[in-house]
Write an enzyme that holds these catalytic residues in place. Structure first.
Site, short mmCIF file in Angstrom:
data_model
loop_
_atom_site.label_atom_id
_atom_site.label_comp_id
_atom_site.label_asym_id
_atom_site.label_seq_id
_atom_site.Cartn_x
_atom_site.Cartn_y
_atom_site.Cartn_z
N TYR A 42 1.32 8.06 8.34
CA TYR A 42 1.39 7.90 6.89
C TYR A 42 1.91 6.53 6.48
CZ TYR A 42 6.19 10.10 7.18
OH TYR A 42 7.48 10.46 7.46
N GLU A 43 1.79 6.25 5.20
CA GLU A 43 2.07 4.92 4.62
C GLU A 43 1.19 3.84 5.24
OE1 GLU A 43 3.63 4.84 2.02
OE2 GLU A 43 4.56 6.81 2.16
N GLY A 44 -0.02 4.20 5.57
CA GLY A 44 -0.95 3.28 6.21
C GLY A 44 -0.84 3.42 7.71
#
Length: 590
Positions: free
Chosen positions: A441-443
């Site tokens: 997550y978060e890229g």
């Protein structure tokens, strides 16, 4: 389940002896008024108490119970609501928030220490606070004064929480594909309609309101990412006097059932003509949201670091106590039936790898925090600009390298435990499950690597990179510096490889995508080499702490430079092999 103890001695060593943080704070007027060495130490002590005494005991029970959902209502595990109330009462949500709206205004160098404690103690709990802090940052940077005054004080107080609503079922990395729509209203508000998935803390029972930051498109918006706007959409509407009004048309459609972080609510959020307010300018929402995303990326990187520290603590204790076989050179624990497994070379290899990578990562987190403080508070424009460029360069490295090596350390810890690491009682299997999401997550870390090599190095012409490597090489030139020659050689390898990639990428469109992950790994090892050289120098010249502490630092530095840094040689060779072997296999042959 082992106890979690915040690594306060190491944190103090980094702040006071390696980076001279109190001297930095003293020369930055905005920080000099609110913090010094004594205040920082007191905050660290209290942070250690609340993370080790309040949050860590809820970690396993929270994982086993998880969150529940019924008819749109989410319930967190037993003890979480009471713990969050205590946590919020202590002002921890607003630790580094704007003092003008009730935050404590503490420097990021101190905040990264606290975040590591949070994630080491209880990943799921930490996420509720992290999303609120990031949402506050975006509101403070881009919203109107009216929105700031209305929403920031109760968010910093912890009475209200925040969420980040980007992803849709068909649009993850490519946010230009989002379908959530916004329609302007006569009163200056907007009607928001759409559905978002994977929303951390989108619904919970910890706070009386949740402030969603939602990406959506206006009717005449340009196609793609240039047509995205950012909106503030509260769960409950807020009256002019600050009191809570009617419930907005925002609902939680379901929660995800996940591999780990089970006490963190990961929600499907539905917006049905929900009232929202524009943050920043129309069609420039992605830039505003990246203020929050970049904060979250560093925070999630620190999730990897915190889990690695927890893994190291538990496996170190186990290795000292577990008796199995004799040491290769003969009995060490004479009088016992066997020696503790910490005497065995392979166990030492695993523990030293965890120790070297976690302590190197902690130093790098402090360094990035230092640059964030300079980018925000430095009065000299050139110093501020330079720090900002370093932050942009190093954020993807921190997010990806911390989490890649954090998972490695959790798996190594599990391996130290052997079969006991695979069952629930020791807590190691939970660490492996909880940290795994941090690479996603978060890229995803592949996206972080593309960002680093494609945009921050090649796209920047190597300008920001050279700021970093020149600093390293200048430091390495000091006389009698431990590992100065090895550090300079590693930095020069990074520069030479970067130059080669910038040249070759002109002729090979696939080179950046095929090389970026290995490049980020190589970059990470070189950055850690810089940190370990600074640590070794401080350990050789200071006498504040015990000789045993400094000797351990010097020995661990020697291990890093002899056994871990050489990995960059194979990464370099792999990158220079180019992209052609990746593309030769026809898709039907997979």
């Amino acid at each position: 389940m082992p106890e979690f103890r915040a690594p306060l001695t190491d944190m103090r060593f980094l702040l006071n002896e390696v980076f001279a943080a109190p001297a930095l704070w003293a020369r930055l007027p905005a920080l000099a008024q609110i913090i010094d060495a004594d205040i920082a130490d007191a905050i660290l002590e209290e942070a250690a108490k609340i993370t080790g005494g309040l949050l860590a005991p809820l970690n396993r029970s929270g994982d086993e119970e998880g969150v529940s959902w019924s008819n749109g209502v989410v319930q967190t595990p037993a003890g979480f609501k009471e713990a969050y109330a205590t946590y919020a009462e202590g002002g921890w949500v607003g630790l580094s928030g704007n003092p003008g709206f009730g935050g404590m205004g503490m420097p990021k160098m101190l905040a990264v220490c606290f975040e590591e404690m949070l994630y080491g103690a209880n990943c799921s709990f930490a996420l509720y606070s992290a999303l609120s802090s990031g949402a506050c940052l975006a509101i403070d940077a881009h919203a109107t004064p009216e929105l700031k005054h209305r929403y920031l004080p109760p968010m910093y107080q912890g009475r209200w929480a925040g969420s980040m609503c980007l992803t849709e079922a068909h649009a993850g990395t490519d946010l230009g594909l989002i379908r959530t729509r916004a329609q302007a209203q006569d009163d200056g508000s907007y009607c928001i309609t759409g559905s978002k998935i994977f929303i951390t803390g989108g619904e919970q029972d910890l706070t009386e309101n949740i402030i969603h930051l939602v990406l959506a498109k206006l009717p005449d918006a340009p196609a793609g990412p240039k047509g995205i706007s950012l909106f503030l959409v509260p769960k409950r509407l807020v009256n002019d006097d600050g009191s809570l009004g009617a419930t907005n048309t925002v609902s939680c459609g379901s929660i995800e059932h996940k591999m780990g972080i089970k006490a963190s609510a990961t929600c499907v959020m539905n917006f049905d003509d929900a009232r929202g307010w524009l943050i920043g300018e129309e069609n420039k929402g992605l830039a505003a949201m990246f203020t929050m995303m970049n904060y979250e990326r560093l925070s999630i990187g620190i999730q990897g670091l915190g889990c690695a520290e927890a893994s190291y603590q538990s496996s170190r204790s186990y290795a000292r106590d577990r008796l199995q076989s004799r040491a290769p050179g003969g009995a060490v624990a004479v009088g016992k039936i066997a020696d503790p497994i910490i005497v065995h070379p392979d166990v030492r290899r695993m523990l030293l790898t965890m120790k070297a990578m976690t302590e190197g990562g902690r130093a790098f987190a402090s360094y990035v925090g230092q640059q964030l403080d300079l980018a925000k508070f430095a009065e000299d424009d050139r110093e501020q600009q330079r720090a900002g460029e370093l932050v942009a360069l190093l954020t993807p490295v921190a997010k990806a390298f911390f989490t890649d090596t954090g998972l490695d350390s959790c798996i190594l810890g599990q391996q130290v435990f052997g079969g006991h690491g695979y069952i629930r009682e020791c807590g190691q299997e939970q660490l492996v499950r909880d940290v795994r999401i941090a690479q996603i997550y978060e890229g995803t870390n592949g996206i972080q690597a593309l960002d680093l090599l494609g945009r921050k190095v090649v796209g920047n012409g190597g300008v920001a990179l050279r700021l970093f490597t020149e600093e390293i090489e200048q430091f390495a030139q000091q006389q009698d510096l431990p590992y100065g020659a090895e550090l300079a050689a590693a930095s020069q390898r990074l520069e030479a490889l970067s130059d080669w990639l910038m040249q070759q990428a002109r002729y090979d469109a696939n080179l950046i995508g095929s090389s970026c992950v290995e490049y980020l790994q190589l970059f990470g090892y070189v950055a850690y080499a810089y940190m370990w050289a600074r640590i070794a120098q401080a350990a050789a010249t200071n006498t504040v702490l015990s000789d045993d502490f400094y000797q351990a630092k010097q020995t661990t530095a020697a291990f890093f430079f002899s056994r871990l840094l050489p990995r960059i040689e194979s990464l370099d060779t792999c990158i220079r092999a180019g992209s052609h072997t990746l593309l030769k296999l026809d898709e039907t042959q997979f």
